[in-house]
Write an enzyme that holds these catalytic residues in place. Structure first.
Site, PDB file in Angstrom:
ATOM      1  N   ASP A   6       0.896  -1.146   0.000  1.00  0.00           N
ATOM      2  CA  ASP A   6       0.000   0.000   0.000  1.00  0.00           C
ATOM      3  C   ASP A   6       0.940   1.202   0.000  1.00  0.00           C
ATOM      4  O   ASP A   6       1.742   1.357   0.919  1.00  0.00           O
ATOM      5  CB  ASP A   6      -0.843  -0.069   1.292  1.00  0.00           C
ATOM      6  CG  ASP A   6      -1.828   1.066   1.354  1.00  0.00           C
ATOM      7  OD1 ASP A   6      -1.699   1.993   0.532  1.00  0.00           O
ATOM      8  OD2 ASP A   6      -2.709   1.021   2.231  1.00  0.00           O
ATOM      9  N   HIS A  35      11.828   9.260 -22.278  1.00  0.00           N
ATOM     10  CA  HIS A  35      12.254   8.194 -23.205  1.00  0.00           C
ATOM     11  C   HIS A  35      12.726   8.749 -24.547  1.00  0.00           C
ATOM     12  O   HIS A  35      13.407   8.066 -25.306  1.00  0.00           O
ATOM     13  CB  HIS A  35      11.161   7.137 -23.374  1.00  0.00           C
ATOM     14  CG  HIS A  35      10.019   7.557 -24.251  1.00  0.00           C
ATOM     15  ND1 HIS A  35       9.035   8.412 -23.834  1.00  0.00           N
ATOM     16  CD2 HIS A  35       9.726   7.253 -25.536  1.00  0.00           C
ATOM     17  CE1 HIS A  35       8.165   8.592 -24.822  1.00  0.00           C
ATOM     18  NE2 HIS A  35       8.557   7.905 -25.865  1.00  0.00           N
ATOM     19  N   HIS A  91       9.940  16.080 -23.962  1.00  0.00           N
ATOM     20  CA  HIS A  91      10.503  15.453 -25.168  1.00  0.00           C
ATOM     21  C   HIS A  91      11.003  16.489 -26.183  1.00  0.00           C
ATOM     22  O   HIS A  91      12.113  16.390 -26.696  1.00  0.00           O
ATOM     23  CB  HIS A  91       9.461  14.594 -25.880  1.00  0.00           C
ATOM     24  CG  HIS A  91       8.828  13.538 -25.022  1.00  0.00           C
ATOM     25  ND1 HIS A  91       9.468  12.951 -23.971  1.00  0.00           N
ATOM     26  CD2 HIS A  91       7.594  12.949 -25.075  1.00  0.00           C
ATOM     27  CE1 HIS A  91       8.666  12.041 -23.423  1.00  0.00           C
ATOM     28  NE2 HIS A  91       7.527  12.034 -24.073  1.00  0.00           N
TER      29      HIS A  91
END
Ligand code: BG6
Length: 456
Positions: free
Chosen positions: A87, A170, A232
């Site tokens: 949790d 990414h 990005h």
């Protein structure tokens, strides 16, 4: 904190039952196993009541869907995975992670969870003593403005030094984006011409032919500028324009990206046009009367001696005609008396296709056959995608395990890019556009001379 060269000895994977895990992370883990880069205990963590075999089945389904399933590699991966239910709000449940880690001393905690729980997770890791000697890797967004990004870093620094934090954007790890830097560094002729004296404009388009695809709840609170421009696309600007580092290795690249971003001029209202795709408001999870942008066109300037005055045009949107990300540098035209073309020849350009395929192409002019000095435009394609390329998540998780931060966004870059977009986020009118078009007509206010080059 492990020394930069210490390899992590376990992977703790928060968010293992989530969407990102399914779409990107499990295929990346199998690829790492296949390449021999991952042979460590993987402690998958989630809030769901699952047996480890349920999670393995989910991993298998995810990898099969990605089209990369490899039975022997998957068997090795499955054997590494264990599952712990926690949790996130309850520090006592984190003790079970400690137990599952056994003798591991330098785990990488990879947190693929919504940003609201980052601090809670970091705090509870520390309460269970799991920050000692560990690394922490987080998925964007890092804050929702400069102040909150700074506060987040400061709060994480209570338990993890900056060198132990790996912030994932990414885009930086895309082969095609890395190749931008390689292409500049390895081609001095091109590199020498990347400056205000020669370059007319730089344009970057990140187009997606799909909508918010079941992520409306997240997206509606964020919008295009926060979702992809702040991170990005400004990182792509940095890779195109930063000074190439003189030192070897990661310190140079990361520091130069941050240095460049610190020179990007803060945006003002006149530099942005926002749009919203017709029908977006019918998506489940979108607030009634939402004014969140699904499209943005922006004009950006880099205030460095090298780039002063060169406009950078950035455009992104959901529900556009194609899915393609492209950066294009256009050089200035030169008219020469010897030419008999009706007007100066088309500008030279270099076009970097950054996704989904990977292309570098140069636009140049050559003479047409005949007795007049009249030419035509040709494009020389230098590179097409390599299907076996390492995918960003494979690269990022592998690098974080190795403690190599080259491909990660650092604190400076994150805060500087928030500084750039903060004044315009969520501000100003939002113009409706038809899905399948190139955005609202009003966006023509922000475009390079001669118009955008639409990726096909
Ligand atoms: C994510 C955004 O960071 O990047 C998404 O949240 C976007 O909205 C995605 O679709 C695009 O990534 P890629 O690699 O497919 O261009």
């Amino acid at each position: 904190m492990p020394s930069p060269r210490t390899r992590s000895d376990a992977l703790v994977f928060f968010g293992s039952t989530g969407d990102l895990a399914f779409k990107q992370v499990f295929p990346a883990l199998q690829a790492l196993v296949r390449r021999g880069r991952l042979d460590l205990p993987i402690v998958a963590v989630g809030r769901k009541d699952l047996e480890v075999d349920d999670l393995r089945a989910r991993a298998k389904e995810s990898i099969e869907k990605s089209g990369t399933f490899d039975a022997p590699a998957f068997a090795r991966l499955a054997a590494l995975i264990r599952y712990v239910k926690v949790d996130y709000d309850d520090a006592s449940t984190f003790v079970q992670i400690r137990e599952a880690l056994g003798s591991a001393k330098h785990p990488l905690h990879y947190v693929a969870l919504p940003p609201e729980v980052f601090e809670q997770v970091a705090t509870n890791l520390a309460k269970a003593g799991l920050n000692e000697g560990a690394r922490l890797s987080l998925e964007k967004p890092f804050g929702n403005d400069q102040a909150s990004a700074r506060a987040l870093s400061e709060s994480l620094h209570r338990y993890f030094p900056e060198e132990a934090i790996f912030r994932i954007d990414h885009y930086i790890a895309k082969e095609s984006v890395e190749n931008l830097i390689y292409f500049r560094a390895a081609n001095p002729l091109i590199e020498a011409s990347l400056q205000r004296e020669y370059v007319e404009t730089v344009e970057i388009t990140m187009a997606e032919a799909f909508g918010v695809k079941g992520r409306a709840r997240f997206y509606d609170a964020v919008g295009a500028v926060r979702d992809v421009v702040q991170n990005h696309l400004l990182e792509v600007v940095a890779c195109l324009t930063m000074e190439l580092p003189s030192e070897k290795g990661y310190v140079g690249l990361r520091a130069e990206r941050g240095r460049l971003l610190a020179k990007v001029r803060v945006l003002s209202a006149g530099d942005v046009v926002r749009g919203q795709a017709r029908g977006y408001q019918n998506d489940d999870g979108v607030a009634n009367g939402s004014t969140t942008e699904t499209f943005a066109a922006l004009r950006v300037f880099v205030d460095s001696p090298r780039w002063q005055g060169v406009p950078f045009f950035i455009r992104t949107g959901k529900s556009l005609p194609v899915t393609a990300t492209e950066a294009r540098i256009r050089w200035k035209r030169r008219d020469r008396p010897v030419l008999q073309d009706e007007s100066a020849p088309e500008p030279n350009y270099v076009r970097f296709r950054l996704g989904p395929d990977d292309v570098i192409a140069i636009g140049a002019n050559v003479k047409r056959d005949g007795e007049r000095m009249v030419g035509e435009r040709k494009e020389l394609v230098l590179r097409r995608s390599v299907p076996e390329e390492t995918k960003p998540y494979e690269r990022l998780i592998g690098d974080a395990l190795d403690g190599d931060p080259t491909m990660f966004a650092d604190r400076v870059a994150v805060e500087e890019s928030w500084r750039v977009v903060d004044p315009v986020v969520g501000k100003g009118q939002v113009f409706t556009y038809e899905p399948g078009s190139w955005g609202p007509v009003e966006a023509s206010r922000i475009q390079p001379e001669g118009g955008w080059a639409n990726p096909t």
